[in-house]
Design a protein around this motif. Structure first.
Motif, PDB file in Angstrom:
ATOM      1  N   UNK A 113      22.786  82.116 -71.885  1.00  0.00           N
ATOM      2  CA  UNK A 113      23.943  82.183 -73.129  1.00  0.00           C
ATOM      3  C   UNK A 113      24.283  80.578 -73.181  1.00  0.00           C
ATOM      4  N   UNK A 114      23.595  79.655 -72.821  1.00  0.00           N
ATOM      5  CA  UNK A 114      23.936  78.470 -73.352  1.00  0.00           C
ATOM      6  C   UNK A 114      23.058  78.008 -74.588  1.00  0.00           C
ATOM      7  N   UNK A 115      23.699  78.385 -75.549  1.00  0.00           N
ATOM      8  CA  UNK A 115      23.035  78.562 -76.840  1.00  0.00           C
ATOM      9  C   UNK A 115      22.570  77.023 -77.569  1.00  0.00           C
ATOM     10  N   UNK A 116      23.758  76.230 -77.229  1.00  0.00           N
ATOM     11  CA  UNK A 116      23.955  74.827 -77.889  1.00  0.00           C
ATOM     12  C   UNK A 116      22.852  74.158 -77.065  1.00  0.00           C
ATOM     13  N   UNK A 117      22.605  74.305 -75.821  1.00  0.00           N
ATOM     14  CA  UNK A 117      21.657  73.250 -74.993  1.00  0.00           C
ATOM     15  C   UNK A 117      20.391  74.029 -75.274  1.00  0.00           C
ATOM     16  N   UNK A 118      20.149  75.139 -75.522  1.00  0.00           N
ATOM     17  CA  UNK A 118      18.919  75.626 -75.827  1.00  0.00           C
ATOM     18  C   UNK A 118      18.441  75.379 -76.924  1.00  0.00           C
ATOM     19  N   UNK A 119      19.369  75.170 -78.086  1.00  0.00           N
ATOM     20  CA  UNK A 119      18.770  74.502 -79.426  1.00  0.00           C
ATOM     21  C   UNK A 119      18.454  73.268 -79.345  1.00  0.00           C
ATOM     22  N   UNK A 120      19.229  72.383 -78.549  1.00  0.00           N
ATOM     23  CA  UNK A 120      18.773  70.986 -78.115  1.00  0.00           C
ATOM     24  C   UNK A 120      17.012  70.982 -77.599  1.00  0.00           C
ATOM     25  N   UNK A 121      16.911  72.025 -76.873  1.00  0.00           N
ATOM     26  CA  UNK A 121      15.489  71.972 -76.083  1.00  0.00           C
ATOM     27  C   UNK A 121      14.464  72.284 -77.478  1.00  0.00           C
ATOM     28  N   UNK A 122      14.736  73.365 -77.920  1.00  0.00           N
ATOM     29  CA  UNK A 122      14.027  73.678 -79.293  1.00  0.00           C
ATOM     30  C   UNK A 122      13.783  72.571 -80.222  1.00  0.00           C
ATOM     31  N   UNK A 123      14.996  71.711 -80.568  1.00  0.00           N
ATOM     32  CA  UNK A 123      14.784  70.687 -81.488  1.00  0.00           C
ATOM     33  C   UNK A 123      13.965  69.522 -80.820  1.00  0.00           C
TER      34      UNK A 123
END
Length: 286
Positions: free
Chosen positions: A253-263
């Motif tokens: 549920x660390x969505x912000x960090x996950x989004x950085x990975x996908x970026x």
């Protein structure tokens, strides 16, 4: 379907086929001949249904393939007999149902032959080497990799185990066995093999990444992220690792960090296999 269930269906199917053979030899009623053969072939096919998941059914068991080939030839003989000598029985739907089943059976036999030939061709050089030198770890490892490619996972594990008996510090065998165990969904043991390999080769990105994947399957997400971070320290531009880390962070549920990975995935490789998924996640979270 469990093995006992498969064997039971095959046994009953064989009994129907024996009865149909006796009917055929005694020039009996074609309708009875067709029904018995139909049910016999159907039951045998149901019993052999595992071949679609387990290619080793064909590549490692010649007797099974020979049995299927014999069944196919016999079924075509029955079809030709009725079509040429008893055409009146081709009018009803039974004959055409059986014909469709027979085409299906022939397709399976052709599939089996193709897989058998592919395996034989791929494994032949290593089999020759192992006949001359049974302790050749390179040949054993390569044979195991080929077996794994044909989804013959237990036999592949045997090859890697044999390698490790001869050379207990063979990193490739440990890594490959971990991969095969992960394919078999034996994730905890896979992690143990990855750990053994990492003790000897701590800077191997592939092993770290695959260990992270196995830990993700075990829902040990923080440990998985640690593996991905260790891999990214070695290669900060590995797209697969960034993607896998993003997935593990999502589960935490660390969505912000996950989004950085996908970026980062999109930045490094816009045409990456999972780019569409990454784009969708980014759109949803804008």
């Amino acid at each position: 379907m469990k093995n006992k269930g498969r064997k039971f269906l095959i046994a009953v199917g064989v009994l129907f086929l024996i009865e149909s053979l006796l009917t055929f030899l005694s020039n009996g009623i074609p309708s009875q001949l067709l029904h018995n053969t139909f049910f016999g072939v159907s039951l045998v096919l149901m019993g052999m249904s595992g071949i679609f998941q387990d290619y080793e059914y064909f590549i490692l068991n010649k007797s099974s393939y020979i049995a299927l080939l014999s069944l196919t030839i016999y079924s075509w003989t029955i079809t030709a007999y009725i079509y040429l000598f008893k055409p009146v029985f081709t009018i009803g739907p039974d004959f055409y149902i059986f014909a469709v089943l027979l085409i299906f059976l022939t397709a399976i036999a052709a599939f089996g032959y193709k897989k058998f030939r592919e395996y034989q061709k791929a494994v032949e050089p290593y089999e020759k080497t192992l006949k001359i030198k049974p302790t050749d770890v390179t040949a054993l490892n390569n044979k195991g990799i080929i077996l794994a490619g044909f989804k013959a996972y237990p036999q592949a594990v045997e090859c890697f185990d044999e390698t490790l008996k001869i050379d207990p510090e063979n990193v490739q065998a440990m890594y490959c066995e971990g991969n095969v165990l992960a394919k078999m969904k034996i994730y905890q043991t896979a992690v143990e093999y990855y750990d053994k390999a990492l003790k000897l080769d701590s800077n191997n990105i592939d092993i770290l990444n695959n260990k992270g994947n196995a830990l993700t399957k075990l829902e040990k997400y923080p440990e998985a992220v640690d593996c991905y971070n260790a891999a990214l320290e070695l290669d900060h531009n590995d797209v697969n690792v960034w993607h896998n880390k993003g997935n593990a962070l999502q589960e935490l549920r660390k969505c912000k960090e996950a989004l950085e990975c996908y970026r980062k995935v999109l930045e490094l490789e816009p045409d990456f296999e999972f780019t569409k998924k990454a784009k969708n996640i980014l759109k949803i979270n804008k």
